[in-house]
Motif scaffolding. Structure first.
Motif, mmCIF file in Angstrom:
data_model
loop_
_atom_site.group_PDB
_atom_site.id
_atom_site.type_symbol
_atom_site.label_atom_id
_atom_site.label_comp_id
_atom_site.label_asym_id
_atom_site.label_seq_id
_atom_site.Cartn_x
_atom_site.Cartn_y
_atom_site.Cartn_z
ATOM 1 N N ARG A 131 0.856 -1.207 0.000
ATOM 2 C CA ARG A 131 0.000 0.000 0.000
ATOM 3 C C ARG A 131 0.879 1.239 0.000
ATOM 4 O O ARG A 131 1.933 1.266 0.654
ATOM 5 C CB ARG A 131 -0.840 0.028 1.271
ATOM 6 N N LEU A 132 0.421 2.295 -0.696
ATOM 7 C CA LEU A 132 1.184 3.542 -0.676
ATOM 8 C C LEU A 132 0.837 4.342 0.572
ATOM 9 O O LEU A 132 -0.334 4.632 0.816
ATOM 10 C CB LEU A 132 0.894 4.373 -1.927
ATOM 11 N N VAL A 133 1.865 4.673 1.349
ATOM 12 C CA VAL A 133 1.665 5.427 2.590
ATOM 13 C C VAL A 133 2.396 6.749 2.437
ATOM 14 O O VAL A 133 3.573 6.776 2.060
ATOM 15 C CB VAL A 133 2.250 4.641 3.794
ATOM 16 N N GLU A 134 1.696 7.835 2.737
ATOM 17 C CA GLU A 134 2.307 9.155 2.542
ATOM 18 C C GLU A 134 3.400 9.398 3.586
ATOM 19 O O GLU A 134 3.234 9.064 4.760
ATOM 20 C CB GLU A 134 1.206 10.209 2.690
ATOM 21 N N MET A 135 4.490 9.993 3.148
ATOM 22 C CA MET A 135 5.531 10.378 4.101
ATOM 23 C C MET A 135 4.996 11.527 4.938
ATOM 24 O O MET A 135 4.455 12.484 4.391
ATOM 25 C CB MET A 135 6.802 10.836 3.356
ATOM 26 N N PRO A 136 5.132 11.458 6.249
ATOM 27 C CA PRO A 136 4.533 12.518 7.077
ATOM 28 C C PRO A 136 5.234 13.853 6.889
ATOM 29 O O PRO A 136 6.418 13.910 6.540
ATOM 30 C CB PRO A 136 4.722 12.004 8.506
#
Ligand SMILES: Cc1cc2nc3c(=O)[nH]c(=O)nc-3n(C[C@H](O)[C@H](O)[C@H](O)COP(=O)(O)OP(=O)(O)OC[C@H]3O[C@@H](n4cnc5c(N)ncnc54)[C@H](O)[C@@H]3O)c2cc1C
Length: 473
Positions: free
Chosen positions: A99-104
């Motif tokens: 899954r693509l997880v956004e960099m905080p």
């Protein structure tokens, strides 16, 4: 008249040629010849036009913080062509468990500087978040022996940080592995911050507060040229003496002779007072074998990695379906061939018409040599399959381009800086020799530009011809 040979017509060699041309125009009694084995100049800087899109085959931009490439652009009349990345849309995703997880928000390179976005980010496990809090109290560490980036990051934040951030970020820049690259050569600032502050988080925050106090205007992270990186090559070529440029001529040997160098290239030999070798260190090693075996061995010890870039153009429907942001990075643990993909239409919007999506994919890693040997259809098949799995992108691209870059990215391993000292000592024993290129003090375009100019300063000072005075035009 002092004669200087440059071998290699990538951005390093062209920057050297331009610096020599400036000196020549300011009245220095010099002439130079640049040998480039390919029919075109520019090395890995190549820009194509595909279906109204501007496609970068190699570098697409350079980091704004390092000034040398932008300074050169201004000097050669491209100041008004410089553009910044569209940082308002700067979002990068990391592929975690498919899954693509956004960099905080607040991550500076891989160092978290904002608490809330990091605490709520699904990118890190609870264990890593606890490590991040503890990192705040990391004691300063006296400079000791060199180590890998992975070792340092692991010490501060744990193994998950290496896998999910450090490694993908470094593969994106170096095409290399955090477990191989030297922290001192690749992230010297981190080594300094650790020695001074202990905690990288506190050090980054201190640096940010200083910048904000100085009210430095926010600058885009990346700078490029309106018509692509090829614009830099074309402008440099137009500025240097056309009679000095020899394309499709491979230098076969260089031999120190009579206080200068005999260069055999094509079917001819020519004698020069000085020699600038501006090519990948490994290739330089082969060329210098006869001149100095020890120097050749040191240069040959600098590893290089290969990569493949694949640009795909899609229609408007695909563009609307893609996530916002600059693109995504893929950690090694996801076991893909894709290491990263850039949504060019977001990063540099004018590079694709509004009804087109332009995705640029990077393939690298341990299997890349095998991938390079595949034909275009097979590479396209791999990329499409992985884009389908990662983005759900099943559509057929309208156009695609594939570029193979063999042994083009230097990998600075542990001990690289010590190797550079040994190389410098050996170089000094060979009068009139200077080395430029991405094998030494930075692989980015700005570093290469600087390396070319510094090589010129070295050879000219060796001949008593160097002064930092401004050229006449
Ligand atoms: C795919 C890719 C993406 C990149 N992305 C970025 C980026 O976004 N930003 C950034 O700052 N940097 C990026 N880089 C790194 C940067 O572009 C390079 O490090 C830099 O351009 C290297 O320039 P160079 O002149 O030293 O070497 P090269 O461009 O490799 O040029 C060396 C030249 O020497 C010639 N040559 C070799 N042997 C001989 C011989 N015997 N005789 C004559 N000529 C010879 C070659 O043909 C070549 O043209 C990227 C690199 C790659 C490959």
């Amino acid at each position: 008249m002092a004669r200087i040979a440059i071998i290699g017509g990538g951005i390093s060699g062209l920057s050297a040629a331009f610096a020599l041309e400036e000196k020549r125009l300011s009245g220095a009694a010099i002439e130079y010849v640049l040998y480039e084995s390919a029919p075109r100049l520019g090395g890995v800087l190549v820009t194509d036009r595909v279906d109204g899109c501007l496609v970068e085959a190699g570098p697409d931009s350079f980091i704004t913080e390092k000034p040398w490439a932008a300074d050169l652009c201004r000097k050669i009349g491209l100041g008004d062509q410089l553009i910044g990345s569209n940082d308002a849309d700067r979002k990068t995703y990391i592929l975690i468990h498919k899954r693509l997880v956004e960099m905080p928000d607040g991550l500076m390179f891989m160092v978290p500087t904002k608490i809330l976005p990091t605490v709520f980010s699904p990118l890190f496990s609870l264990r890593t978040k606890i490590r991040m809090a503890q990192e705040w109290f990391h004691p300063p560490r006296k400079a000791s022996a060199d180590e890998t980036v992975a070792e340092m990051v692991k010490r501060h934040y744990g193994a998950e940080m290496v896998d999910r951030l450090a490694d993908p970020l470094l593969s994106g820049i170096y095409g290399g592995e955090a477990s191989q690259l030297s922290v001192r050569a690749v992230l010297p600032r981190f080594a300094e911050m650790e020695a001074k502050h202990g905690s990288l988080g506190r050090a980054m925050l201190a640096a940010r507060s200083k910048m904000m106090a100085a009210k430095a205007p926010a600058r885009p992270l990346f700078t490029s040229l309106r018509d692509g990186m090829q614009q830099l090559v074309d402008a440099l070529v137009a500025r240097v003496d056309a009679r000095s440029l020899r394309t499709s001529v491979t230098a076969q040997s260089v031999i120190p002779q009579n206080g200068g160098w005999t260069v055999s290239a094509g079917y001819q030999s020519d004698h020069f007072d000085a020699l600038i070798i501006a090519m990948p260190a490994r290739a330089a090693s082969a060329l210098l074998q006869q001149a100095d075996q020890n120097l050749a061995a040191e240069l040959g010890g600098i590893a290089y990695s290969s990569s493949v870039t694949v640009a795909l153009v899609y229609d408007e429907a695909v563009r609307r379906s893609l996530p916002p942001g600059f693109g995504f990075l893929v950690p090694r643990s996801e076991e893909r061939r894709l290491m990263a993909a850039t949504f060019v239409h977001n990063k540099f919007p004018h590079r694709a018409p509004e009804n087109r999506a332009l995705i640029r994919c990077f393939l690298g890693g341990p299997e890349v040599e095998q991938t390079m040997a595949y034909d275009d259809d097979r590479i396209l098949g791999i990329v499409r399959e992985e884009l389908q799995q990662i983005l759900g992108l099943g559509a057929e691209p309208l156009f695609f381009r594939i570029y193979r870059w063999r042994a083009s990215m230097a990998q600075y391993g542990v001990g690289h800086l010590e190797r550079l000292l040994r190389i410098e000592a050996l170089r000094q024993k060979l009068p009139g020799l200077a080395l430029a290129g991405n094998g030494f003090n930075g692989i980015g375009v700005p570093d290469c530009v600087r390396s070319g100019a510094e090589a010129v300063a070295k050879v000219l000072s060796g001949m008593g011809l160097w002064s930092a005075a401004a050229p006449r035009s």
